[in-house]
Scaffold this active site. Structure first.
Site, PDB file in Angstrom:
ATOM      1  CG  ASP A  37      15.341  -5.832  -2.550  1.00 55.91           C
ATOM      2  OD1 ASP A  37      15.164  -7.063  -2.605  1.00 55.91           O
ATOM      3  OD2 ASP A  37      16.003  -5.281  -1.651  1.00 55.91           O
ATOM      4  CG  ASP A 173      16.972  -4.383   3.963  1.00 55.70           C
ATOM      5  OD1 ASP A 173      15.819  -4.193   3.545  1.00 55.70           O
ATOM      6  OD2 ASP A 173      17.408  -5.493   4.295  1.00 55.70           O
ATOM      7  CE1 TYR A 223      16.400 -11.635   0.957  1.00 50.47           C
ATOM      8  CE2 TYR A 223      18.389 -12.071  -0.283  1.00 50.47           C
ATOM      9  CZ  TYR A 223      17.338 -11.248   0.024  1.00 50.47           C
ATOM     10  OH  TYR A 223      17.208 -10.042  -0.615  1.00 50.47           O
TER      11      TYR A 223
END
Ligand code: GLA
Length: 387
Positions: A37, A173, A223
């Protein structure tokens, strides 16, 4: 908690009376399309029927007073609208972060709130922070009449996460939490925010979520580093190719041009992104055609790619996935979400779910000493006012 319990919890923390309202936003599970994403790819998440509930009353001053039913020992945490600064690792940073973004966009929150939060998302890794951002955005829109769609609320949540919290996440999310629909997954193009709901009718099968109970910490984990590695791979490719995101490449184009990426690690990350985009598009088609064998195989490939090319798993998750795949009636199993712990998602034949629960729990305990929690996915609606 039902409405009465929520109201009595609120009254105990802040005193009753006045205009008290309730809001809810769910967590999410991603079926496939992991770590793309932020690479312009397609993702396929759905909202849970668990999430964060906020019970709220507006104040006359500019104080933000927050109480969490999940951390009662912390008591009431106080902040001020005149001091929207991130402090410690407190969950109230999410409240402040959303208000901070609204202010930046010219939407003024003039009065403070008493906020009572109750969260029932099991374990970590199912986006309780996105659910917090969306529940706060939903509540502020309602109080102030801000001209915001649920998609705007998702984008505001993402901006709060990126610019206030410091976690460079994509939009998945918050989008799932704001836009979720009961019984449906969302096929989302993160490059354009175009989306399509896809009914989750898996004939004869269940989607099983298993929590490894191995907590993951996204910001402190790798991340942001992965995101940078992808950006580096992209900029190497851009020296010869007119692309603005990794997921614009087909696997064939990637194979023909991958030598442009100087760093072998970055090449592996880019490979994951390009192939994951291809798998996600194929998986959604397979699911729509009720071809669960193909759907499951693609989930497995996604999981392996996360493990070997993206290096985003951990030994506990690897054990859980390996044990799940050994079970009868399992079409596919992989890590879901941010990575390095958290949850797996598995497609399991209905009559095998109980044996799956027993066997996987036992084998996982033997291998890791940890207890996992296994439950069937129930897909719920996105952020909303509940009373
Ligand atoms: C976290 C991020 C999302 C997404 C996933 C991985 O959940 O918040 O934006 O990148 O990881 O797919």
């Amino acid at each position: 908690m039902n409405k009465e319990e929520l109201l009595s919890g609120f009254a105990k923390a802040f005193g009753g009376g006045g205009d008290i309202r309730g809001y809810f936003a769910p967590g999410r599970v991603n079926l496939i399309g992991e770590h793309i994403d932020y690479n312009g790819g397609h993702v396929f998440p759905c909202a849970l029927n668990t999430g964060n509930t906020a019970v709220v009353r507006q104040r006359d001053d500019r104080k933000l007073r927050s109480f969490s039913a999940n951390y009662p020992r912390l008591g009431i945490l106080e902040a001020s609208l005149d001091d929207l600064v991130k402090r410690n690792e407190s969950w109230t940073n999410y409240v402040k972060g959303v208000i901070w973004v609204l202010e930046k966009r010219g939407m003024h929150v003039t009065k403070g709130f008493d906020i009572y939060i109750y969260g029932n998302i099991p374990g970590s890794g199912l986006s309780s922070s996105a659910a917090m951002e969306v529940v706060v955005g939903t509540m502020l829109k309602d109080y102030y009449g801000f001209d915001l769609t649920p998609v705007d609320i998702a984008c505001i949540g993402q901006e709060a996460e990126n610019a206030f919290i410091g976690m460079n996440c994509g939009i998945m999310d918050q989008f799932a939490s704001a836009m979720g629909k009961k019984g449906q997954a969302i096929f989302l193009d993160t490059a354009t925010l175009e989306y399509q709901y896809v009914p989750l009718r898996l004939e004869g099968c269940k989607i099983v979520v298993t929590n490894s109970n191995k907590p993951h910490s996204l910001v402190s984990s790798h991340y942001n580093e992965r995101r940078q590695e992808c950006e580096k791979a992209l900029s190497d490719l851009q020296k010869a190719l007119p692309v603005s995101a990794l997921c614009q490449l087909t696997p064939e184009q990637f194979e023909a041009n991958k030598s442009l990426i100087a760093d072998p690690l970055c090449r592996m990350r880019a490979k994951h992104a390009v192939y994951e985009e291809d798998r996600t598009n194929k998986a959604v088609k397979a699911l729509m055609a009720n071809d669960l064998v193909t759907f499951g195989r693609l989930l497995n490939e996604s999981g392996d790619s996360l493990r070997y090319d993206y290096d985003a798993t951990c030994p506990e998750i690897d054990a859980l996935v390996e044990e799940a795949r050994k079970q009868e009636g399992v079409y596919g199993s992989r890590e879901t979400g941010g990575g390095w712990g958290g949850n797996t998602v598995s497609i399991v034949r209905e009559d095998c779910v109980e044996a799956f629960r027993r066997n996987v729990t036992e084998a996982y305990r033997e291998r890791t000493g940890l207890r996992c929690s296994v439950y069937e996915l129930e897909v719920g609606d996105g952020g909303r006012r509940i009373f």
